[in-house]
Design a protein around this motif. Structure first.
Motif, PDB file in Angstrom:
ATOM      1  N   ILE A  86       0.865  -1.178   0.000  1.00 52.31           N
ATOM      2  CA  ILE A  86       0.000   0.000   0.000  1.00 52.31           C
ATOM      3  C   ILE A  86       0.900   1.225   0.000  1.00 52.31           C
ATOM      4  O   ILE A  86       1.679   1.436   0.933  1.00 52.31           O
ATOM      5  N   GLU A 366     -11.607 -10.256   0.271  1.00 52.80           N
ATOM      6  CA  GLU A 366     -11.310  -8.847   0.597  1.00 52.80           C
ATOM      7  C   GLU A 366      -9.852  -8.521   0.251  1.00 52.80           C
ATOM      8  O   GLU A 366      -9.548  -7.484  -0.330  1.00 52.80           O
ATOM      9  N   MET A 367      -8.952  -9.456   0.585  1.00 56.23           N
ATOM     10  CA  MET A 367      -7.534  -9.263   0.281  1.00 56.23           C
ATOM     11  C   MET A 367      -7.295  -9.267  -1.229  1.00 56.23           C
ATOM     12  O   MET A 367      -6.498  -8.474  -1.746  1.00 56.23           O
ATOM     13  N   LEU A 370      -8.391  -6.029  -2.600  1.00 53.53           N
ATOM     14  CA  LEU A 370      -7.411  -5.007  -2.236  1.00 53.53           C
ATOM     15  C   LEU A 370      -6.202  -5.071  -3.168  1.00 53.53           C
ATOM     16  O   LEU A 370      -5.683  -4.046  -3.619  1.00 53.53           O
ATOM     17  N   ASN A 373      -7.322  -3.728  -6.749  1.00 57.97           N
ATOM     18  CA  ASN A 373      -8.149  -2.537  -6.915  1.00 57.97           C
ATOM     19  C   ASN A 373      -7.485  -1.295  -6.321  1.00 57.97           C
ATOM     20  O   ASN A 373      -7.288  -1.189  -5.109  1.00 57.97           O
ATOM     21  N   ALA A 376      -9.507   0.552  -3.635  1.00 61.88           N
ATOM     22  CA  ALA A 376      -9.470  -0.080  -2.313  1.00 61.88           C
ATOM     23  C   ALA A 376      -8.150   0.254  -1.620  1.00 61.88           C
ATOM     24  O   ALA A 376      -8.117   0.535  -0.414  1.00 61.88           O
ATOM     25  N   GLN A 377      -7.073   0.239  -2.389  1.00 58.30           N
ATOM     26  CA  GLN A 377      -5.766   0.601  -1.804  1.00 58.30           C
ATOM     27  C   GLN A 377      -5.759   2.057  -1.358  1.00 58.30           C
ATOM     28  O   GLN A 377      -5.215   2.409  -0.302  1.00 58.30           O
ATOM     29  N   THR A 379      -8.347   3.809  -0.407  1.00 61.44           N
ATOM     30  CA  THR A 379      -9.174   3.933   0.800  1.00 61.44           C
ATOM     31  C   THR A 379      -8.360   3.557   2.034  1.00 61.44           C
ATOM     32  O   THR A 379      -8.378   4.259   3.054  1.00 61.44           O
ATOM     33  N   LEU A 380      -7.619   2.435   1.922  1.00 62.65           N
ATOM     34  CA  LEU A 380      -6.787   2.019   3.052  1.00 62.65           C
ATOM     35  C   LEU A 380      -5.726   3.089   3.343  1.00 62.65           C
ATOM     36  O   LEU A 380      -5.541   3.517   4.486  1.00 62.65           O
TER      37      LEU A 380
END
Ligand code: APR
Ligand code: PHB
Length: 389
Positions: A86, A366-367, A370, A373, A376-377, A379-380
């Motif tokens: 990330i 979910e992983m 992540l 996407n 999604a990264q 957002t984290l």
């Protein structure tokens, strides 16, 4: 004795608020139940959001942090052998600062002492009085004598076990809580970190985290049953377990050594509403707790300090009470978003005792999402580096 703001608790929340107010000429007295050494003996997380770093600079205590802290541009999320990087800077435009909470607290104590600001240690039986009258005062015992401080406001910065939250009547207060069915066994060791970024790992043996305090001091954790005792874990058993829980590429690089601290912490999500009652304003762990996954405890405390500090500044310098009026609502809005992130990280990365095959598939999916996407990264990353105040 008289002061403008009586601050209960000399942890990071109380000290940071006190230092910020001091720089603006607003008088505050800090009352701490323990000794300075006891407070500095507590080992806590060490990842600071940029908002926190900025507050330290505004408080005039950022010099050592800027020199010794390490900026991290990303982190690793692992699931078994699979790793997702990330990138904070790419997705959120800023890094985080790795600098231990113990060091933050030490810097704040030193600054407070240098400024000649009053901190009373080993105070007993703190009682908050007349919080609804606009003329509050605090009673306590210090050095064998009964004492009283009259003040305009009380900042309840006395952590989860403090008196401030409990002073708010039961019929005014609502508490929200989730207790997780496992703990974190953590060790500190004078060894170089296994990787230059943190590694959060979900393995079939449970969660593990590789963190650090400096280039020569590492902090590692493994998820463990709450019934475990730290003293029953030998260093060798810890290292062997950690190696099994992180991707083999990193396990091969792990430098082991004697632990210099070893302890087990339970995991809890907790929020108490409202965060203001009359002249009392709760800050930090006094009002909310997060599980450590994502390192939001100290950072969530800092956003409360930010809102309270600005509310007090407007009150004293501009005679505008709107910031203090809105304190609880504003602070809680951010607190709940941080709660959501910490709960999500915890749910994604741990193995739960009652987890069925379906729940595991959800973590895997979910992983996988992540990993592929970008949104999604992002957002984290945005949550990890810290939502805006
Ligand atoms: N009277 C005076 N002081 C008290 C009292 C009391 N009755 N009860 C508790 N305290 C003191 C504690 O001894 C402690 O030093 O209040 C302080 C609260 O500090 P923290 O628990 O560190 O809470 P806070 O300052 O809000 O910091 C939040 O620290 O606890 C971590 O995970 C948390 O990282 C987060 C951050
Ligand atoms: C720590 O270094 O102690 C630490 C880092 C990140 C976390 C939790 C704890 O998410």
């Amino acid at each position: 004795m008289r002061t403008q703001v009586a601050i209960i608790g000399g942890g990071p929340s109380g000290l940071l608020l006190g230092q910020l107010l001091h720089r603006q000429g607003i008088d505050a007295v800090v009352l701490e139940r323990q000794t300075r050494d006891y407070v500095l003996g507590r080992i806590r997380a060490g990842v600071l959001e940029e908002g926190f770093v900025d507050l330290m600079a505004e408080a005039g205590v950022a010099d050592r942090m800027e020199k010794e802290g390490i900026r991290h541009d990303g982190t690793v999320m692992a699931f078994g052998e699979h790793q997702v990087h990330i990138d904070f800077t790419r997705h959120a435009g800023r890094p985080v600062m790795v600098y231990g909470q113990t060091e933050v607290t030490r810097d704040l104590y030193d600054a407070r002492a240098a400024a000649g600001a009053t901190t009373l240690f080993q105070v007993e039986d703190v009682t908050l009085c007349d919080l609804e009258t606009g003329k509050p005062y605090v009673l306590f015992r210090h050095e064998g004598q009964e004492k009283r401080i009259d003040c305009d406001f009380v900042a309840g910065c006395d952590g989860f076990h403090g008196v401030s939250r409990k002073t708010i009547p039961d019929n005014v207060r609502t508490e929200f809580e989730k207790v997780y069915p496992f703990g974190w066994l953590g060790i500190l060791s004078e060894t170089p970190p296994v990787h230059d970024e943190l590694i959060y790992s979900n393995s079939e043996r449970g969660f593990a985290l590789c963190s650090m305090r400096s280039h020569t001091l590492s902090r590692y954790y493994v998820q463990c049953p709450l019934t475990d005792k730290a003293e029953d874990w030998s260093d060798d058993a810890f290292w062997a377990e950690l190696k099994r829980r992180i991707p083999s590429e990193h396990a091969a690089n792990l430098v082991t050594g004697p632990s210099i601290e070893k302890s087990i912490a339970p995991l809890r999500s907790f929020v108490s509403e409202p965060m203001r009652w009359g002249s009392l304003f709760l800050c930090g762990d006094a009002a909310h707790i997060v599980p450590p996954t994502g390192a939001k405890g100290l950072n969530s405390a800092a956003s409360d300090v930010y809102y309270l500090y600005h509310g007090l500044l407007s009150h004293y310098l501009e005679k505008d009470g709107a910031g203090l009026e809105a304190y609880s609502e504003k602070a809680l809005a951010r607190v709940w978003k941080t709660q959501r992130f910490s709960w999500w990280m915890t749910s994604l990365l741990h193995r739960f005792p009652d987890q069925g095959p379906f729940d595991l598939k959800m973590q895997v999916a979910e992983m996988a999402f992540l990993a592929e996407n970008d949104d999604a990264q992002a957002t984290l990353a945005r949550n990890y580096v810290g939502l805006p105040y």
